[in-house]
Design a protein around this motif. Sequence first.
Motif, PDB file in Angstrom:
ATOM      1  N   GLU A   1       2.551  -9.333  12.065  1.00 32.83           N
ATOM      2  CA  GLU A   1       1.686  -9.787  13.148  1.00 32.83           C
ATOM      3  C   GLU A   1       1.354 -11.257  12.950  1.00 32.83           C
ATOM      4  OE1 GLU A   1      -1.636  -7.362  15.205  1.00 32.83           O
ATOM      5  OE2 GLU A   1      -2.692  -8.646  13.768  1.00 32.83           O
ATOM      6  N   GLU A   2       1.580 -12.047  14.010  1.00 34.34           N
ATOM      7  CA  GLU A   2       1.315 -13.483  13.944  1.00 34.34           C
ATOM      8  C   GLU A   2       0.544 -13.935  15.176  1.00 34.34           C
ATOM      9  OE1 GLU A   2       4.764 -15.864  13.246  1.00 34.34           O
ATOM     10  OE2 GLU A   2       5.571 -14.541  11.682  1.00 34.34           O
ATOM     11  N   ASP A   3      -0.164 -15.039  15.042  1.00 34.31           N
ATOM     12  CA  ASP A   3      -0.875 -15.642  16.163  1.00 34.31           C
ATOM     13  C   ASP A   3       0.144 -16.189  17.157  1.00 34.31           C
ATOM     14  OD1 ASP A   3      -2.312 -17.788  17.726  1.00 34.31           O
ATOM     15  OD2 ASP A   3      -3.979 -17.045  16.503  1.00 34.31           O
ATOM     16  N   VAL A   4      -0.107 -15.995  18.455  1.00 32.22           N
ATOM     17  CA  VAL A   4       0.860 -16.457  19.468  1.00 32.22           C
ATOM     18  C   VAL A   4       1.049 -17.971  19.430  1.00 32.22           C
ATOM     19  CG1 VAL A   4       0.503 -14.537  21.056  1.00 32.22           C
ATOM     20  CG2 VAL A   4      -0.967 -16.546  21.217  1.00 32.22           C
ATOM     21  N   ASP A   5       0.062 -18.687  18.908  1.00 29.18           N
ATOM     22  CA  ASP A   5       0.175 -20.148  18.851  1.00 29.18           C
ATOM     23  C   ASP A   5       1.237 -20.607  17.860  1.00 29.18           C
ATOM     24  OD1 ASP A   5      -1.831 -20.470  20.724  1.00 29.18           O
ATOM     25  OD2 ASP A   5      -3.425 -20.551  19.222  1.00 29.18           O
ATOM     26  N   PHE A   6       1.650 -19.712  16.970  1.00 30.49           N
ATOM     27  CA  PHE A   6       2.634 -20.090  15.952  1.00 30.49           C
ATOM     28  C   PHE A   6       4.045 -19.585  16.273  1.00 30.49           C
ATOM     29  CE2 PHE A   6      -1.433 -19.828  13.543  1.00 30.49           C
ATOM     30  CZ  PHE A   6      -1.575 -21.194  13.317  1.00 30.49           C
ATOM     31  N   LEU A   7       4.229 -19.018  17.454  1.00 31.75           N
ATOM     32  CA  LEU A   7       5.548 -18.527  17.833  1.00 31.75           C
ATOM     33  C   LEU A   7       6.449 -19.683  18.258  1.00 31.75           C
ATOM     34  CD1 LEU A   7       4.637 -15.339  19.927  1.00 31.75           C
ATOM     35  CD2 LEU A   7       5.329 -15.467  17.540  1.00 31.75           C
TER      36      LEU A   7
ATOM     37  N   LYS B   1      10.048 -18.913  26.231  1.00 38.55           N
ATOM     38  CA  LYS B   1       8.924 -19.833  26.399  1.00 38.55           C
ATOM     39  C   LYS B   1       7.719 -19.254  25.676  1.00 38.55           C
ATOM     40  CE  LYS B   1      10.409 -21.874  30.740  1.00 38.55           C
ATOM     41  NZ  LYS B   1      10.109 -22.115  32.165  1.00 38.55           N
ATOM     42  N   VAL B   2       6.975 -20.107  25.019  1.00 42.09           N
ATOM     43  CA  VAL B   2       5.832 -19.648  24.225  1.00 42.09           C
ATOM     44  C   VAL B   2       4.627 -20.539  24.510  1.00 42.09           C
ATOM     45  CG1 VAL B   2       7.259 -18.712  22.376  1.00 42.09           C
ATOM     46  CG2 VAL B   2       6.504 -21.086  22.258  1.00 42.09           C
ATOM     47  N   GLY B   3       3.450 -20.028  24.140  1.00 43.68           N
ATOM     48  CA  GLY B   3       2.221 -20.810  24.231  1.00 43.68           C
ATOM     49  C   GLY B   3       1.919 -21.310  25.625  1.00 43.68           C
ATOM     50  N   ASP B   4       1.618 -22.612  25.737  1.00 44.30           N
ATOM     51  CA  ASP B   4       1.226 -23.206  27.008  1.00 44.30           C
ATOM     52  C   ASP B   4       2.376 -23.330  27.993  1.00 44.30           C
ATOM     53  OD1 ASP B   4      -1.332 -23.465  26.077  1.00 44.30           O
ATOM     54  OD2 ASP B   4      -1.100 -25.545  25.425  1.00 44.30           O
ATOM     55  N   GLU B   5       3.616 -23.083  27.535  1.00 46.10           N
ATOM     56  CA  GLU B   5       4.774 -23.211  28.416  1.00 46.10           C
ATOM     57  C   GLU B   5       5.075 -21.919  29.172  1.00 46.10           C
ATOM     58  OE1 GLU B   5       6.411 -26.066  29.052  1.00 46.10           O
ATOM     59  OE2 GLU B   5       4.789 -26.908  27.855  1.00 46.10           O
ATOM     60  N   THR B   6       4.414 -20.820  28.840  1.00 46.71           N
ATOM     61  CA  THR B   6       4.690 -19.559  29.526  1.00 46.71           C
ATOM     62  C   THR B   6       4.186 -19.603  30.955  1.00 46.71           C
ATOM     63  OG1 THR B   6       2.614 -18.514  28.852  1.00 46.71           O
ATOM     64  CG2 THR B   6       4.497 -18.290  27.351  1.00 46.71           C
ATOM     65  N   THR B   7       4.787 -18.762  31.787  1.00 44.73           N
ATOM     66  CA  THR B   7       4.376 -18.694  33.190  1.00 44.73           C
ATOM     67  C   THR B   7       2.907 -18.330  33.311  1.00 44.73           C
ATOM     68  OG1 THR B   7       6.604 -18.072  33.870  1.00 44.73           O
ATOM     69  CG2 THR B   7       4.822 -17.537  35.385  1.00 44.73           C
TER      70      THR B   7
ATOM     71  N   ALA C   1       0.424 -18.844  31.184  1.00 44.45           N
ATOM     72  CA  ALA C   1      -0.428 -19.975  30.801  1.00 44.45           C
ATOM     73  C   ALA C   1      -0.482 -21.009  31.925  1.00 44.45           C
ATOM     74  CB  ALA C   1       0.093 -20.615  29.515  1.00 44.45           C
ATOM     75  N   LYS C   2       0.653 -21.222  32.581  1.00 45.30           N
ATOM     76  CA  LYS C   2       0.685 -22.192  33.670  1.00 45.30           C
ATOM     77  C   LYS C   2      -0.122 -21.712  34.866  1.00 45.30           C
ATOM     78  CE  LYS C   2       4.998 -24.498  32.432  1.00 45.30           C
ATOM     79  NZ  LYS C   2       6.380 -24.816  32.833  1.00 45.30           N
ATOM     80  N   ILE C   3      -0.115 -20.392  35.100  1.00 47.97           N
ATOM     81  CA  ILE C   3      -0.909 -19.851  36.198  1.00 47.97           C
ATOM     82  C   ILE C   3      -2.400 -20.082  35.927  1.00 47.97           C
ATOM     83  CG2 ILE C   3      -1.634 -17.701  37.324  1.00 47.97           C
ATOM     84  CD1 ILE C   3       1.252 -16.727  36.997  1.00 47.97           C
ATOM     85  N   ILE C   4      -2.834 -19.806  34.696  1.00 44.45           N
ATOM     86  CA  ILE C   4      -4.236 -20.039  34.334  1.00 44.45           C
ATOM     87  C   ILE C   4      -4.592 -21.514  34.524  1.00 44.45           C
ATOM     88  CG2 ILE C   4      -5.893 -20.034  32.432  1.00 44.45           C
ATOM     89  CD1 ILE C   4      -4.459 -17.593  31.305  1.00 44.45           C
ATOM     90  N   GLU C   5      -3.715 -22.389  34.042  1.00 41.61           N
ATOM     91  CA  GLU C   5      -3.947 -23.825  34.173  1.00 41.61           C
ATOM     92  C   GLU C   5      -4.019 -24.231  35.640  1.00 41.61           C
ATOM     93  OE1 GLU C   5      -1.802 -28.061  32.921  1.00 41.61           O
ATOM     94  OE2 GLU C   5      -0.877 -26.156  32.395  1.00 41.61           O
ATOM     95  N   LEU C   6      -3.133 -23.647  36.450  1.00 42.78           N
ATOM     96  CA  LEU C   6      -3.095 -23.959  37.872  1.00 42.78           C
ATOM     97  C   LEU C   6      -4.401 -23.589  38.551  1.00 42.78           C
ATOM     98  CD1 LEU C   6      -1.694 -24.611  40.581  1.00 42.78           C
ATOM     99  CD2 LEU C   6      -0.793 -22.301  40.559  1.00 42.78           C
ATOM    100  N   VAL C   7      -4.909 -22.380  38.294  1.00 39.61           N
ATOM    101  CA  VAL C   7      -6.140 -21.937  38.946  1.00 39.61           C
ATOM    102  C   VAL C   7      -7.329 -22.770  38.470  1.00 39.61           C
ATOM    103  CG1 VAL C   7      -7.665 -19.978  39.367  1.00 39.61           C
ATOM    104  CG2 VAL C   7      -5.209 -19.613  39.200  1.00 39.61           C
ATOM    105  N   GLU C   8      -7.353 -23.098  37.178  1.00 38.95           N
ATOM    106  CA  GLU C   8      -8.443 -23.928  36.654  1.00 38.95           C
ATOM    107  C   GLU C   8      -8.439 -25.302  37.325  1.00 38.95           C
ATOM    108  OE1 GLU C   8      -7.561 -23.818  32.488  1.00 38.95           O
ATOM    109  OE2 GLU C   8      -9.072 -22.283  32.092  1.00 38.95           O
TER     110      GLU C   8
END
Length: 639
Positions: free
Chosen positions: A134-140, A204-210, A212-219
Amino acid sequence: MKFERWIRNHTNHLTVITGILIVAGLGAKWLGAAAFSQWLLAIASVIAAIPVVINAIEALRYKTISIELLVSIAVIGAFIIQEYAESAVVTFLFLFGSYLENKTLAKTRQSIKKLTEMAPTTANVVQPDGSVSEEDVDFLDEGDVVLVKTGGQVPVDGTIVSGAGYVNEASITGEAKPVKKQVGEAVFSGSLLTNGTVQIEATKVGDETTFAKIIELVEEAQDAKSPAEKFIDRFATYYTPAVLVLALLVWLFSQDFKLAITVLVLGCPGALVIGAPVSNVAGIGNGANHGVLIKGGDVMATLAKVDTFVFDKTGTLTRGETTVSAYRQYGNAPAVLPLVAKVEQQSDHPLGKAIIDYAADHAEQVAVPQIEQVATIKGQGLVATLENGEQLLVGNLRLLTANQVLITKEQEAAMRELQQAGSSTVLVALNAKLVALIGVADQIRPEVATQLGVLRNLGAQQLIMLTGDNQATAQAVGDQLGLDRVEAELLPEDKLTIVKELQAAGHKVAFVGDGINDSPSIATADIGIAMGGGTDVAVETSDVVLMRSDFAELVHGYGLAQKTMANLRENITIAILTVGFLLVGLMLGYIYMASGMLVHEGSILVVIFNAMRLLKYQVKKPKLDADQVNSTNNVLQSK
């Protein structure tokens, strides 16, 4: 400063303490302890004024004259004239109003909270020796393989490399119905595996995933300002100093210090400042919860004014799930169909996929020449060079004409017959001679006809289809859907020209397409709308993304934009009328500082609660009658 941070963290507690002291002070006055009452009210004023003054000073550091400055000056003035009850009540109402404002605004941002709560935080990574850690998604990293079991969240965008299961993609598309996923199929971060076990290779991992981009878009959308908000910001910049000047003039001419202080308090444009942004935030939040991502206040305002909708055909008005409806071969070469299928594998066009599927079921297993090179001719088709030097053309009539391929009258009649039956035609020529004619049919989305009617009811004046398909097939679709205008056999630049012509004629144009092939038109139109299904290109290039590629989302977004702008206008009206009522009441003598502040804070809550009605907005769902269901299920199917 630590003191400032402490005050900000405990403002709600100070508000409660102030309220208790006010009640105690008024009670002491009623019991005859006037001096003790004054002390209690004075202490309450000081406690409540501290966070207000801190905010006012912070704003002044950025050269902004804020509402808090007006209240701070008013409180100081009330202290000078020893109106402790007035100053205590004013500051308490201001703090209490801010508390309620923040609480209600938080409710309008629930869509963001729900999305972020869905975001996975850990992943089970398959190691080279087959073990799982098990690893943190930020390190993938891209290329990592993750294991997801039943009930687990997909932590990356990737491709299934092992296993199969049903995936709930509600966080991406808004559609809660599980979708079956097998080896080779794509999955998105944030979706939920409801059944099965899969291994996924991360693309795609971290902030590059779809996700993450959707969250960023709505924010970003909820922070983006509409033209009305921008105007109000400019207005407030000049309005607040004007109130200070007005209060000074009132004091100079009337010598009534209390009246001047009251003007400061009642002149605060609180409801005006909060009314527009809260409407936009609520509207964008509603859209996000219904699978409609609207990129900010500017987009919302423009979408509400759209009078002309321009649609691509394949994948937009139609399902994009094409099938071969007819295959006619000229000559005896057995390798034509498998050769065409092999060439079409170089293309991602929906018609090509239909031919590949058809060839897999109907073509004989024969050897075909190797393909040396395949060139895509925009708006025409494919040109393939074979290993033996022969040239194979696969495309429309324009492609054959450009390469001097002649067709007989019988072949032309056969092509016209297929087109009139609603099929697109793919022509195949080998060495400048027509060798095959393929009819491909697509189905209109069953809900489109009814939803287009709802668009008209909401104010759409023109519904137009632009397509690269042949005129006969396009007209068949247009007639079925009752479109106002159909333009066929267009190149991407032709579509762009028509969009510009509509804009030049004074229309507000929304272009609805797949977000990839129609990107020039989507970018040029006043509003670009992508039937995106959550793809990267759709999210990044358009103004509005319909996450489920559902026409009901288009209707919802259009109606929501109009409702949001109407709500915003209502809030501005309420705010202006409130300020007018207070100033007139002050001049006529029936409004005082405390009562005016109560009305002022009440107006802020009114505009907030009015905006929150948008969170429950839904377009009334139209009902399909039996004839509509039957007709839409059977269109474009060749006999």
